[in-house]
Scaffold this active site. Sequence first.
Site, mmCIF file in Angstrom:
data_model
loop_
_atom_site.group_PDB
_atom_site.id
_atom_site.type_symbol
_atom_site.label_atom_id
_atom_site.label_comp_id
_atom_site.label_asym_id
_atom_site.label_seq_id
_atom_site.Cartn_x
_atom_site.Cartn_y
_atom_site.Cartn_z
ATOM 1 N N GLU A 1 7.307 -8.101 0.453
ATOM 2 C CA GLU A 1 7.409 -7.448 -0.845
ATOM 3 C C GLU A 1 7.237 -5.941 -0.704
ATOM 4 O O GLU A 1 6.493 -5.470 0.155
ATOM 5 C CB GLU A 1 6.359 -8.033 -1.789
ATOM 6 C CG GLU A 1 6.699 -9.485 -2.125
ATOM 7 C CD GLU A 1 5.646 -10.209 -2.928
ATOM 8 O OE1 GLU A 1 6.013 -11.208 -3.577
ATOM 9 O OE2 GLU A 1 4.470 -9.820 -2.924
ATOM 10 N N CYS B 1 5.818 1.628 -2.038
ATOM 11 C CA CYS B 1 4.754 0.973 -1.272
ATOM 12 C C CYS B 1 5.440 -0.096 -0.438
ATOM 13 O O CYS B 1 6.032 -1.029 -0.983
ATOM 14 C CB CYS B 1 3.740 0.381 -2.246
ATOM 15 S SG CYS B 1 2.487 -0.623 -1.443
ATOM 16 N N CYS C 1 -0.333 -11.217 7.122
ATOM 17 C CA CYS C 1 -1.315 -10.316 7.722
ATOM 18 C C CYS C 1 -2.328 -11.139 8.509
ATOM 19 O O CYS C 1 -2.629 -12.262 8.141
ATOM 20 C CB CYS C 1 -2.033 -9.522 6.625
ATOM 21 S SG CYS C 1 -3.062 -8.186 7.267
ATOM 22 N N CYS D 1 -9.122 -10.019 5.288
ATOM 23 C CA CYS D 1 -10.008 -9.381 4.309
ATOM 24 C C CYS D 1 -10.190 -10.382 3.157
ATOM 25 O O CYS D 1 -9.209 -10.918 2.636
ATOM 26 C CB CYS D 1 -9.389 -8.086 3.785
ATOM 27 S SG CYS D 1 -9.129 -6.866 5.071
ATOM 28 N N CYS E 1 -8.245 -10.065 -0.381
ATOM 29 C CA CYS E 1 -6.821 -9.706 -0.403
ATOM 30 C C CYS E 1 -5.927 -10.941 -0.376
ATOM 31 O O CYS E 1 -6.119 -11.840 0.446
ATOM 32 C CB CYS E 1 -6.503 -8.801 0.796
ATOM 33 S SG CYS E 1 -4.783 -8.294 0.860
ATOM 34 N N GLY F 1 0.544 -6.474 5.361
ATOM 35 C CA GLY F 1 0.387 -6.266 6.797
ATOM 36 C C GLY F 1 -0.448 -5.065 7.163
ATOM 37 O O GLY F 1 -0.820 -4.248 6.316
ATOM 38 N N GLU F 2 -0.763 -4.992 8.452
ATOM 39 C CA GLU F 2 -1.543 -3.873 8.978
ATOM 40 C C GLU F 2 -0.599 -2.995 9.803
ATOM 41 O O GLU F 2 -0.202 -3.372 10.918
ATOM 42 C CB GLU F 2 -2.701 -4.425 9.830
ATOM 43 C CG GLU F 2 -3.407 -3.405 10.690
ATOM 44 C CD GLU F 2 -3.940 -2.173 9.918
ATOM 45 O OE1 GLU F 2 -4.432 -2.328 8.788
ATOM 46 O OE2 GLU F 2 -3.842 -1.059 10.468
ATOM 47 N N SER G 1 -1.824 3.407 5.668
ATOM 48 C CA SER G 1 -3.166 2.906 5.366
ATOM 49 C C SER G 1 -3.563 1.852 6.392
ATOM 50 O O SER G 1 -2.788 0.958 6.709
ATOM 51 C CB SER G 1 -3.168 2.291 3.966
ATOM 52 O OG SER G 1 -4.435 1.772 3.665
ATOM 53 N N SER H 1 -8.986 1.858 4.599
ATOM 54 C CA SER H 1 -9.567 0.952 3.601
ATOM 55 C C SER H 1 -11.022 0.730 3.981
ATOM 56 O O SER H 1 -11.321 -0.036 4.892
ATOM 57 C CB SER H 1 -8.801 -0.367 3.590
ATOM 58 O OG SER H 1 -7.456 -0.109 3.262
ATOM 59 N N LEU H 2 -11.901 1.436 3.305
ATOM 60 C CA LEU H 2 -13.305 1.430 3.726
ATOM 61 C C LEU H 2 -14.102 0.344 2.991
ATOM 62 O O LEU H 2 -14.710 -0.508 3.609
ATOM 63 C CB LEU H 2 -13.901 2.821 3.483
ATOM 64 C CG LEU H 2 -15.204 3.122 4.191
ATOM 65 C CD1 LEU H 2 -15.053 3.053 5.704
ATOM 66 C CD2 LEU H 2 -15.733 4.505 3.792
ATOM 67 N N HIS H 3 -14.160 0.439 1.699
ATOM 68 C CA HIS H 3 -14.798 -0.561 0.819
ATOM 69 C C HIS H 3 -16.309 -0.687 0.950
ATOM 70 O O HIS H 3 -16.975 -1.183 0.041
ATOM 71 C CB HIS H 3 -14.136 -1.939 0.935
ATOM 72 C CG HIS H 3 -12.674 -1.934 0.629
ATOM 73 N ND1 HIS H 3 -12.156 -1.377 -0.509
ATOM 74 C CD2 HIS H 3 -11.597 -2.386 1.333
ATOM 75 C CE1 HIS H 3 -10.830 -1.503 -0.507
ATOM 76 N NE2 HIS H 3 -10.468 -2.097 0.610
ATOM 77 N N ASN I 1 -7.905 -5.851 -8.155
ATOM 78 C CA ASN I 1 -6.893 -6.699 -8.772
ATOM 79 C C ASN I 1 -7.213 -8.140 -8.441
ATOM 80 O O ASN I 1 -7.120 -8.538 -7.282
ATOM 81 C CB ASN I 1 -5.513 -6.327 -8.237
ATOM 82 C CG ASN I 1 -5.219 -4.872 -8.506
ATOM 83 O OD1 ASN I 1 -5.274 -4.416 -9.640
ATOM 84 N ND2 ASN I 1 -4.970 -4.115 -7.441
ATOM 85 N N CYS J 1 -2.218 -3.487 -5.567
ATOM 86 C CA CYS J 1 -2.840 -3.570 -4.235
ATOM 87 C C CYS J 1 -3.439 -4.944 -4.003
ATOM 88 O O CYS J 1 -4.204 -5.437 -4.824
ATOM 89 C CB CYS J 1 -4.017 -2.609 -4.118
ATOM 90 S SG CYS J 1 -3.597 -0.909 -4.069
HETATM 91 N N1 SAH Z 1 -3.761 -3.341 6.127
HETATM 92 C C1 SAH Z 1 -3.731 -2.010 5.567
HETATM 93 C C2 SAH Z 1 -2.600 -1.862 4.574
HETATM 94 C C3 SAH Z 1 -2.758 -2.695 3.316
HETATM 95 S S1 SAH Z 1 -3.037 -1.575 2.061
HETATM 96 C C4 SAH Z 1 -5.074 -1.669 4.968
HETATM 97 O O1 SAH Z 1 -5.921 -2.546 4.924
HETATM 98 O O2 SAH Z 1 -5.291 -0.520 4.606
HETATM 99 C C5 SAH Z 1 -3.586 -2.505 0.761
HETATM 100 C C6 SAH Z 1 -4.783 -1.835 0.124
HETATM 101 O O3 SAH Z 1 -5.198 -2.626 -0.999
HETATM 102 C C7 SAH Z 1 -5.970 -1.772 1.055
HETATM 103 O O4 SAH Z 1 -6.740 -0.625 0.780
HETATM 104 C C8 SAH Z 1 -6.736 -3.021 0.660
HETATM 105 O O5 SAH Z 1 -8.080 -2.958 1.073
HETATM 106 C C9 SAH Z 1 -6.551 -3.017 -0.824
HETATM 107 N N2 SAH Z 1 -6.681 -4.324 -1.442
HETATM 108 C C10 SAH Z 1 -6.507 -5.529 -0.889
HETATM 109 N N3 SAH Z 1 -6.698 -6.497 -1.807
HETATM 110 C C11 SAH Z 1 -7.004 -5.881 -2.961
HETATM 111 C C12 SAH Z 1 -7.271 -6.333 -4.277
HETATM 112 N N4 SAH Z 1 -7.250 -7.624 -4.574
HETATM 113 N N5 SAH Z 1 -7.531 -5.403 -5.225
HETATM 114 C C13 SAH Z 1 -7.497 -4.085 -4.928
HETATM 115 N N6 SAH Z 1 -7.243 -3.598 -3.711
HETATM 116 C C14 SAH Z 1 -7.001 -4.480 -2.733
#
Ligand code: SAH
Length: 353
Positions: A95, A108, A115, A119, A122, A166-167, A198, A221-223, A297, A340
Site C-alpha cells: 500500500e 508515503c 514487515c 512492533c 503496528c 516495511g523497514e 524512517s 521511530s523512537l516511542h 491509530n 501510520c
Molecule cells: N519500519 C519503519 C517505517 C514504518 S513507518 C519505521 O518503523 O520507522 C511507520 C510509522 O508509523 C513508524 O513511526 C511507526 O512506529 C508508526 N506506527 C506504527 N503503527 C502505528 C499506529 N498504529 N499508530 C500510529 N503510528 C504507528
Amino acid sequence: MSGEIKKDIRKLSLAELEEFFLSVGDKKFRAKQVYDWLWNKKLKNFEEMTNISKATREMLEHHFVINHIRVDQMQRSEDGTIKNAVMLYDGKIVESVLIPTPKRITACVSSQVGCSLDCNFCATARLKRMRNLHPDEIFDQVVAIMEEAKIYFDRPLTNIVFMGMGEPLLNYANLLEAIDKITSPEGLGMSPKRITVSTVGVCKMIRKLADDEVKFNLAVSLHSAINETRSRLMPINDTNPLEELAEALKYWYAKTKRKVTYEYVVWKGINDDEPHALALAKFCQIIPSKVNLIQYNPIDDGEFQQADPEKISLYVSVLESFGIVAKVRKSRGQDIDAACGQLANKNDLITEG
Ligand code: SAH
C-alpha cells in the site's frame, strides 16, 4: 525465443544496458535514450519510444519486458487522503498513501511486502515480511502518486516519506537505488531534501547511511527513550538498545550534519508520564533533533490506546522547556485505514510465497 523468460529491462543499470546495446552491435548512446524513456519519461511500453527505430523497438520487445505495478484499488478518505493498494508483478500487494495538505503533497511509500519487525502496535507487523520491493516497484509507487496528485489536486508531488509497509533499512540496496532513480536528473529529478526515510532504529544501517553520505532525511521511530518500555513496544530494542542507537545517531550527525526526526506515539498507561517525557527530552539532547508526536491509530485488538490530551500537552511543555521543537501530528486517512501503522492490506488476502 524457445520458451526463454524475457528479462525485465528495468532491472538493468545504465551500464548493463550499454553493454547490451554494444553486444547486439548497436551504439552505446542508445542505452541512454532507452534509459531516459524508462526512468525520466516513465514509459511502460516500447512502442512509444519514438526516437528509436521500429526495428530496435522490436528487438527490445523480443528480449525484454517492462514489468510495472498496477494500482489495484484506490480509496479516498473524507480528508482527501488517497490510499493505493498496489499489485506487484507477482500478485503481491503493498500500500502507498497520498497525503495532501495546503502546502504539500506527500507520498508515503512501502519498502517491503509485510514487515519482519514485530512492533506490537503496528498492523503491518501482523503480515510478517514476505519479500523486499525492487527499486522499480518503489519508484512506481511514487510515479502513481505523482499522477494522482496531478489528476485529483492539480498540484505536483512535493515530498516522499518511506513510512509505508516495511523497514526501509532492511532493504538497503534497493532503497538507495530507488532513491537514486527518484532524485537523479536522468530520473524524476526530485530533491533528496524532500525525502525522509524512517527506521525502527537499525544501528548498523544508520551508520551505513552516514558512510554512504546520503542526502535525504532520517526519521527514527523512537516511542520511548527508556529501554524497558521501548523493548516492550519494539523487540528491535533488545538487539539495538538506546545506548547503541545514540552512538549510531552521533555518528550520523558527525558525518551528515543533519538533524533527525523522532517519531513518537504517547500511549495511555505506557509512556504517558513525566519520567518518559523527561527521558525523551534528554535523548533529544544527543544530537540536533525534533519530535513528531504522532496520534495513535487504533488497530483491531484495542490493546493500545492514545494518551489523554493533557498528557500530550505535558510532553510538549517538557520538550519545549528543553528547547526542543515538538509538533503534534494529526492523523490522516484513518477512515480508510491509511494512517501510520494501519497499512495491512485489509481489503485483500495476500498469499504467502
Ligand atoms: N519500519 C519503519 C517505517 C514504518 S513507518 C519505521 O518503523 O520507522 C511507520 C510509522 O508509523 C513508524 O513511526 C511507526 O512506529 C508508526 N506506527 C506504527 N503503527 C502505528 C499506529 N498504529 N499508530 C500510529 N503510528 C504507528
